[in-house]
Scaffold this motif. Structure first.
Motif, PDB file in Angstrom:
ATOM      1  N   VAL A   1     -36.917  29.910  11.228  1.00  0.00           N
ATOM      2  CA  VAL A   1     -37.006  28.358  11.953  1.00  0.00           C
ATOM      3  C   VAL A   1     -35.951  27.513  11.410  1.00  0.00           C
ATOM      4  CG1 VAL A   1     -38.826  26.561  12.224  1.00  0.00           C
ATOM      5  CG2 VAL A   1     -39.665  29.008  12.082  1.00  0.00           C
ATOM      6  N   GLN A   2     -35.778  27.379  10.396  1.00  0.00           N
ATOM      7  CA  GLN A   2     -34.955  26.519   9.594  1.00  0.00           C
ATOM      8  C   GLN A   2     -33.536  27.206   9.082  1.00  0.00           C
ATOM      9  OE1 GLN A   2     -36.748  24.254   6.396  1.00  0.00           O
ATOM     10  NE2 GLN A   2     -36.221  22.509   7.550  1.00  0.00           N
TER      11      GLN A   2
ATOM     12  N   ARG B   1     -50.398  31.735  20.802  1.00  0.00           N
ATOM     13  CA  ARG B   1     -48.752  31.966  20.909  1.00  0.00           C
ATOM     14  C   ARG B   1     -48.256  33.229  21.237  1.00  0.00           C
ATOM     15  NH1 ARG B   1     -48.007  28.414  16.079  1.00  0.00           N
ATOM     16  NH2 ARG B   1     -48.328  26.099  16.879  1.00  0.00           N
TER      17      ARG B   1
ATOM     18  N   LEU C   1     -35.222  28.924  22.274  1.00  0.00           N
ATOM     19  CA  LEU C   1     -35.801  29.466  21.062  1.00  0.00           C
ATOM     20  C   LEU C   1     -36.134  28.161  20.338  1.00  0.00           C
ATOM     21  CD1 LEU C   1     -36.971  32.129  19.526  1.00  0.00           C
ATOM     22  CD2 LEU C   1     -34.972  32.056  18.303  1.00  0.00           C
ATOM     23  N   ASP C   2     -35.192  27.120  20.187  1.00  0.00           N
ATOM     24  CA  ASP C   2     -35.139  25.752  19.427  1.00  0.00           C
ATOM     25  C   ASP C   2     -36.589  25.222  19.898  1.00  0.00           C
ATOM     26  OD1 ASP C   2     -31.900  24.708  19.584  1.00  0.00           O
ATOM     27  OD2 ASP C   2     -32.801  25.942  18.365  1.00  0.00           O
ATOM     28  N   ARG C   3     -36.737  25.492  21.290  1.00  0.00           N
ATOM     29  CA  ARG C   3     -38.076  24.855  21.946  1.00  0.00           C
ATOM     30  C   ARG C   3     -39.297  25.324  21.188  1.00  0.00           C
ATOM     31  NH1 ARG C   3     -36.692  22.467  27.384  1.00  0.00           N
ATOM     32  NH2 ARG C   3     -37.853  20.543  26.790  1.00  0.00           N
ATOM     33  N   VAL C   4     -39.113  26.717  21.208  1.00  0.00           N
ATOM     34  CA  VAL C   4     -40.415  27.436  20.713  1.00  0.00           C
ATOM     35  C   VAL C   4     -40.338  27.176  19.320  1.00  0.00           C
ATOM     36  CG1 VAL C   4     -41.041  29.967  20.321  1.00  0.00           C
ATOM     37  CG2 VAL C   4     -40.103  29.374  22.391  1.00  0.00           C
ATOM     38  N   PHE C   5     -39.428  27.040  18.448  1.00  0.00           N
ATOM     39  CA  PHE C   5     -39.737  26.775  17.269  1.00  0.00           C
ATOM     40  C   PHE C   5     -40.289  25.457  16.974  1.00  0.00           C
ATOM     41  CE2 PHE C   5     -39.013  30.694  15.197  1.00  0.00           C
ATOM     42  CZ  PHE C   5     -37.876  31.349  15.268  1.00  0.00           C
ATOM     43  N   ALA C   6     -39.921  24.455  17.796  1.00  0.00           N
ATOM     44  CA  ALA C   6     -40.114  23.103  17.656  1.00  0.00           C
ATOM     45  C   ALA C   6     -41.658  22.800  17.876  1.00  0.00           C
ATOM     46  CB  ALA C   6     -39.310  22.422  18.720  1.00  0.00           C
ATOM     47  N   ALA C   7     -42.234  23.637  18.536  1.00  0.00           N
ATOM     48  CA  ALA C   7     -43.768  23.535  18.775  1.00  0.00           C
ATOM     49  C   ALA C   7     -44.432  24.168  17.567  1.00  0.00           C
ATOM     50  CB  ALA C   7     -44.173  24.484  20.125  1.00  0.00           C
ATOM     51  N   GLY C   8     -43.704  24.603  16.504  1.00  0.00           N
ATOM     52  CA  GLY C   8     -44.161  25.217  15.382  1.00  0.00           C
ATOM     53  C   GLY C   8     -44.490  26.757  15.283  1.00  0.00           C
ATOM     54  N   THR C   9     -44.131  27.377  16.201  1.00  0.00           N
ATOM     55  CA  THR C   9     -44.281  28.832  16.455  1.00  0.00           C
ATOM     56  C   THR C   9     -43.391  29.537  14.992  1.00  0.00           C
ATOM     57  OG1 THR C   9     -44.017  28.567  18.598  1.00  0.00           O
ATOM     58  CG2 THR C   9     -43.934  30.743  17.909  1.00  0.00           C
TER      59      THR C   9
END
Lengths: 352, 250
Positions: free
Chosen positions: A350-351, A3, A188-196
């Motif tokens: 992330v949260q 990643r 960035l939302d998407r990147v975090f959504a993937a578990g990064t």
């Protein structure tokens, strides 16, 4: 790690494609250092200076010496009063009276310290030369210096500090806007959504920017050393590595700002106070030794203070890693980088 | 059937003090695995906020949220992670990457092999009528970008799909195909939650939730909502329910 690599590769591709930004990053530090080399620290020249000879030629040697100087344009005056009148009008920077008794009396417009210093040095040199001609000498002799040139120029003191400043500022500015936009446009939302994890995002960005950092440092040091003959009495590779280290420290600070800033504009604004603090308190323009006690802790909290001193030690004194000064700079910059990065990875959550 | 998502008594807002906005208030929602759930409501009612809480991007201020068996964001939770596919309301794509580079990037985030990314890319381009993968995202039309955005959510074939306004600006024929595909993967066990303001389109979902004033006004299968009142469109039912709820929204 995959990643981190993916994020770094993507950011690097984005950076490369932004031709404007790329030009800015590579050209600006180069232009800065070139301008600095051209404009700052040279000896003032063509300074209007008056000479009043009442010594009937006894101190002729002094006058000849002054006339031969590149820095001064000599004007002859009959009386001190005439000369002082012209100084008061701003037509002269100073005047030298050669008295009947063979003394020298110097009158100066001290409004410009650099000009006055130059005049003093010229007068002293002319005096020494005249005395030597007569087989005599001043009671004080200046031996060959342990470090540095006989007549140290301001640029030799300033160069290491300016290199520090340019390397630091451009790295911070570069990373400050690294992902401010991404925090707000959903990417960035998407990147975090993937578990990064935030640390993966930060490390990925650091990787991308590091490639640029290497180029920047090479350009800045290269120009300073090869175009302007800035002396490097120590190991140039050590210089390069320390500049990289400082660049990383600056990057981590920039990434921290990127995590906190509400807009790219605000991020850039935050760089202003940092620039001023570094410029004024790191011993770049003015020695740290002159700082009032109460502000010294601020100065010593900055990585640029330690690095500028280490640069001077490497460049002018020729010291290496065995010296505490240089070693401390490396360690301080590394710790600074880690701390900034740590804070950034807590700020970028992330949260929310 | 097991529950993929259970939300109970959820509170979430933004800001504090004078700039405080309460968005979700005592919201409850449940979505079964392998079904399509349509979240309906006007802009600003909190659909995106709810989706982000389920995604694990926003922390609940109060209440319980259970997604795929655990609270999002907790250690060991599947969410956020590769179990979820997310398509935000903003296009959320990197404008300077090509379509292929976009797929490669997101695929790598999910640990997909190059071969698999390539195979999925070929299929998605065909399915969603995407242009040449060498084209830069920034040069695409709004509709094309939105389809790429949807494709990114579908890329890694996740267990749970959270799609925020996936069919905006999409032509009716393609919309129908998208719904067919969603139906197909739902039958295969994938859970789909989508928000939309095309009320009648939502009639194709297994369940719809009508959002209003921070909570769900009604939550049931479309047929069960319309039938008792003899309505022929979900729009009618929604309008009636809104009126019953008390006229203008807060």
């Amino acid at each position: 790690m995959e990643r981190v690599h993916a994020i770094g590769a993507r950011k690097f591709a984005s950076l490369r494609r932004d031709k404007q930004m790329f030009g800015f990053i590579v050209l600006m530090p180069a232009i800065q250092i070139i301008l600095f080399g051209i404009a700052i620290g040279q000896t003032p020249y063509d300074l209007d200076f008056g000479v009043i000879d009442e010594s009937d030629g006894a101190l002729q040697g002094v006058e000849t010496g002054l006339a031969a100087s590149h820095a001064l344009i000599i004007h002859e005056y009959d009386t001190v009063a005439d000369a002082r009148a012209d100084i008061e009008e701003g037509a002269l920077w100073g005047a030298l009276l050669l008295t009947e008794e063979g003394q020298l009396e110097l009158h100066l417009d001290n409004s410009n310290q650099q000009v006055s210093n130059t005049i003093l040095i010229e007068v002293r040199n002319a005096m020494e030369a005249a005395l030597a001609e007569q087989g005599a000498s001043l009671p004080m002799e200046i031996a060959d210096p342990v470090f540095g040139e006989r007549d140290p120029s301001f640029i030799d003191f300033l160069a290491p500090g300016i290199i520090t400043l340019v390397c630091f500022m451009f790295s911070t500015i570069l990373t400050t806007i690294a992902f401010v936009g991404e925090r707000y446009d959903g990417t960035l939302d998407r990147v975090f959504a993937a578990g990064t994890k935030p640390s993966e995002v930060l490390l990925g960005h650091m990787g991308a920017f590091s490639t640029i950092l290497v180029g920047q440092v090479l350009v800045v040091i290269g120009i300073a050393v090869f175009a302007f003959d800035t002396p490097v009495n120590g190991n140039p590779i050590l210089l390069f590595l320390l500049a990289l280290m400082l660049g990383w420290a600056a990057m981590c600070l920039g990434l921290l700002i990127s995590s906190k800033a509400k807009s790219e504009f605000q991020g850039v604004q935050l760089n202003m106070p940092i620039l001023f603090t570094v410029l004024l308190l790191s011993g770049i323009l003015w020695p740290v030794e002159a700082l009032p006690e109460w502000i010294q802790p601020v100065s010593y909290a900055l990585p640029t203070t330690w690095t500028a001193e280490a640069f001077r030690s490497i460049m002018i004194r020729g010291w290496g890693l065995e010296s505490t000064v240089v070693l401390t700079a490396f360690v301080f910059d590394a710790v600074f980088a880690v701390v900034m990065l740590g804070i950034a990875s807590r700020t970028l959550r992330v949260q929310e | 059937m097991a529950a993929a998502i259970v939300v109970d008594g959820l509170y979430r807002g933004y800001g504090s003090g004078r700039s405080r906005v309460d968005v979700l208030q005592s919201l409850g929602m449940s979505v079964e695995e392998g079904t399509i759930y349509g979240l309906l409501g006007p802009s600003g009612c909190g659909k995106t906020t709810l989706l982000k809480v389920v995604l694990g991007r926003l922390v609940p201020e109060a209440g319980d949220v259970d997604v795929l068996g655990s609270r999002p964001g907790e250690t060991g939770s599947a969410v956020p992670g590769s179990a979820v596919g997310y398509s935000p309301q903003e296009i959320a794509l990197y404008e300077d990457l090509s379509i292929a580079e976009t797929f490669l990037f997101h695929g790598r985030l999910h640990g997909m092999s190059r071969d698999r990314i390539s195979a999925r890319q070929d299929w998605l381009i065909g399915f969603l009528d995407l242009p040449d993968p060498g084209w830069q995202v920034g040069k695409l039309s709004g509709g094309q970008k939105r389809r790429v955005s949807l494709a990114v959510a579908l890329l890694h074939e996740p267990q749970l799909l959270l799609l925020d306004e996936p069919t905006v600006g999409v032509d009716p024929e393609l919309r129908a195909r998208i719904w067919d595909h969603l139906r197909e993967i739902a039958d295969g066990g994938t859970t789909v939650v989508l928000t939309t303001h095309y009320i009648d389109e939502a009639g194709q979902a297994d369940r719809v939730g009508l959002m209003r004033n921070g909570g769900l006004l009604a939550e049931d299968a479309p047929g069960s909502l319309m039938e008792p009142h003899g309505h022929s469109s979900l729009e009618q039912t929604f309008l009636m329910l809104c009126r019953r709820d008390g006229g203008a929204a807060a």
